[in-house]
Design a protein around this motif. Structure first.
Motif, PDB file in Angstrom:
ATOM      1  N   HIS A  67      61.086  84.179 -10.452  1.00  0.00           N
ATOM      2  CA  HIS A  67      61.432  83.255  -9.378  1.00  0.00           C
ATOM      3  C   HIS A  67      62.711  82.486  -9.720  1.00  0.00           C
ATOM      4  N   VAL A  68      63.547  82.312  -8.729  1.00  0.00           N
ATOM      5  CA  VAL A  68      64.798  81.560  -8.895  1.00  0.00           C
ATOM      6  C   VAL A  68      64.939  80.571  -7.742  1.00  0.00           C
ATOM      7  N   MET A  69      65.749  79.549  -7.951  1.00  0.00           N
ATOM      8  CA  MET A  69      66.062  78.599  -6.889  1.00  0.00           C
ATOM      9  C   MET A  69      67.365  79.017  -6.223  1.00  0.00           C
ATOM     10  N   GLU A  70      67.292  79.239  -4.940  1.00  0.00           N
ATOM     11  CA  GLU A  70      68.441  79.748  -4.196  1.00  0.00           C
ATOM     12  C   GLU A  70      69.095  78.637  -3.391  1.00  0.00           C
ATOM     13  N   ALA A  71      70.400  78.652  -3.338  1.00  0.00           N
ATOM     14  CA  ALA A  71      71.177  77.749  -2.489  1.00  0.00           C
ATOM     15  C   ALA A  71      72.235  78.572  -1.770  1.00  0.00           C
ATOM     16  N   TRP A  72      72.652  78.108  -0.620  1.00  0.00           N
ATOM     17  CA  TRP A  72      73.691  78.841   0.109  1.00  0.00           C
ATOM     18  C   TRP A  72      74.646  77.833   0.771  1.00  0.00           C
TER      19      TRP A  72
ATOM     20  N   TYR B  82      74.969  75.888   8.193  1.00  0.00           N
ATOM     21  CA  TYR B  82      74.684  77.090   7.414  1.00  0.00           C
ATOM     22  C   TYR B  82      74.773  76.807   5.916  1.00  0.00           C
ATOM     23  N   THR B  83      74.315  75.624   5.525  1.00  0.00           N
ATOM     24  CA  THR B  83      74.374  75.211   4.121  1.00  0.00           C
ATOM     25  C   THR B  83      73.084  74.514   3.739  1.00  0.00           C
TER      26      THR B  83
ATOM     27  N   LEU C  11      61.726  74.488  -1.101  1.00  0.00           N
ATOM     28  CA  LEU C  11      62.629  74.256  -2.223  1.00  0.00           C
ATOM     29  C   LEU C  11      63.605  75.397  -2.433  1.00  0.00           C
ATOM     30  N   GLY C  12      63.414  76.497  -1.740  1.00  0.00           N
ATOM     31  CA  GLY C  12      64.267  77.657  -1.940  1.00  0.00           C
ATOM     32  C   GLY C  12      63.934  78.431  -3.199  1.00  0.00           C
TER      33      GLY C  12
ATOM     34  N   PRO D 265      69.983  81.951   5.994  1.00  0.00           N
ATOM     35  CA  PRO D 265      69.231  80.961   6.786  1.00  0.00           C
ATOM     36  C   PRO D 265      70.169  80.017   7.505  1.00  0.00           C
ATOM     37  N   THR D 266      69.595  79.294   8.448  1.00  0.00           N
ATOM     38  CA  THR D 266      70.366  78.309   9.204  1.00  0.00           C
ATOM     39  C   THR D 266      69.584  77.012   9.283  1.00  0.00           C
TER      40      THR D 266
END
Length: 288
Positions: A97-102, A142-143, A270-271, A283-284
């Motif tokens: 598992h990882v924490m994702e951000a965009w 979109y962030t 939490l992503g 995602p949006t």
């Protein structure tokens, strides 16, 4: 974890590592009769501090669990042994598992969003104290970038849910939101807006008016009310808005989840996802 496993074996506690606990669905952190001293009491602090390092960095779903177990170190029982084993099994099964951000917006569209939450008298073993949880994001259409998160037991016993929520809001605004606003003002070259999202309407009303019918507030909780009222009244870039409970992203830092679907829903906020699930879609946040 291999290092923890080897440490158990070196201390003659291999049977604890190998044991498969029968009660997988409900493992209490304390026994009603006090319980027998746990076999892992001598190494519990070392194990928990190793886990806490990773939890603070990128596994925020572990913060509540580690905090609960850390509060039991001085009175460790066999129930705590079971809970620690259960947590390590969960970590072992979620190593991917990882924490994702965009980020998909220009800086003019970015803002800060804070979620704060509290349980009510959740820790029965410690004079029914509540737990404060808060999480801060940088968001845009979109962030979505997780910036900081904390889970901390409150120092005084709250006598109602709004009291606990006020203390949690004060904790999040003072220690996370206001410092972040000063920092991001410099990063973005403009005054940055911050939305504070609260799922308790009584708490929102107390923050907006500065008045409360809770006559038995202890001194520091009364200070929290006045501090919050002044912050939101004077700073036009700080807004308090209502958040539906199912979208409260700080829930995972304050409560214990018994249903797997509720846990997965909270972790998804939490992503934190398996590596194989990330980067599938963009995602949006337009609906937020």
């Amino acid at each position: 974890h291999p290092a923890i496993r080897d440490r158990l074996w070196s201390r003659g506690l291999g049977d604890v590592y190998k044991r498969q606990w029968e009660d997988k669905e409900n493992i209490p952190l304390y026994d009603e009769d006090g319980g027998e001293p746990g076999k892992l009491a001598g190494i519990a602090s070392a194990v928990l501090m190793k886990v806490l390092y990773g939890a603070r960095l990128a596994r925020w779903d572990l913060l509540k669990c580690v905090g609960l177990l850390a509060s039991r170190v001085s009175k460790w029982t066999t129930a705590c042994d079971k809970a620690l084993h259960r947590m390590m099994c969960f970590i072992e099964s979620t190593k991917d598992h990882v924490m994702e951000a965009w980020v998909g917006d220009v800086k003019d569209e970015l803002r800060l969003t804070m979620f704060a939450d509290a349980d009510f008298a959740g820790d029965k073993k410690d004079v029914f104290k509540s737990t404060s949880g808060a999480i801060l994001f940088v968001e845009g259409p979109y962030t979505c970038v997780p910036v900081a998160a904390r889970s901390v037991k409150q120092e005084a016993t709250a006598t109602s849910t709004p009291e606990a929520e006020v203390v949690s809001a004060y904790f999040g605004i003072k220690t996370m939101c206001l410092p972040a606003m000063d920092l991001w003002d410099m990063f973005l070259d403009r005054p940055v807006e911050c939305e504070f999202r609260e799922d308790n309407q009584a708490t929102i009303q107390v923050i907006k008016t500065g008045k409360t019918t809770m006559r038995h507030l202890v001194r520091h909780q009364g200070v929290s009310v006045n501090f919050l009222h002044q912050c939101f009244g004077r700073d036009k870039h700080l807004k308090c808005v209502y958040q539906q409970t199912d979208g409260q992203k700080a829930d995972i830092f304050t409560k214990v989840f018994k249903e797997i679907q509720n846990w997965r829903h909270a972790v998804g906020h939490l992503g934190i996802l398996p590596v194989s699930y990330t980067h599938l879609t963009l995602p949006t946040n337009r609906e937020v």
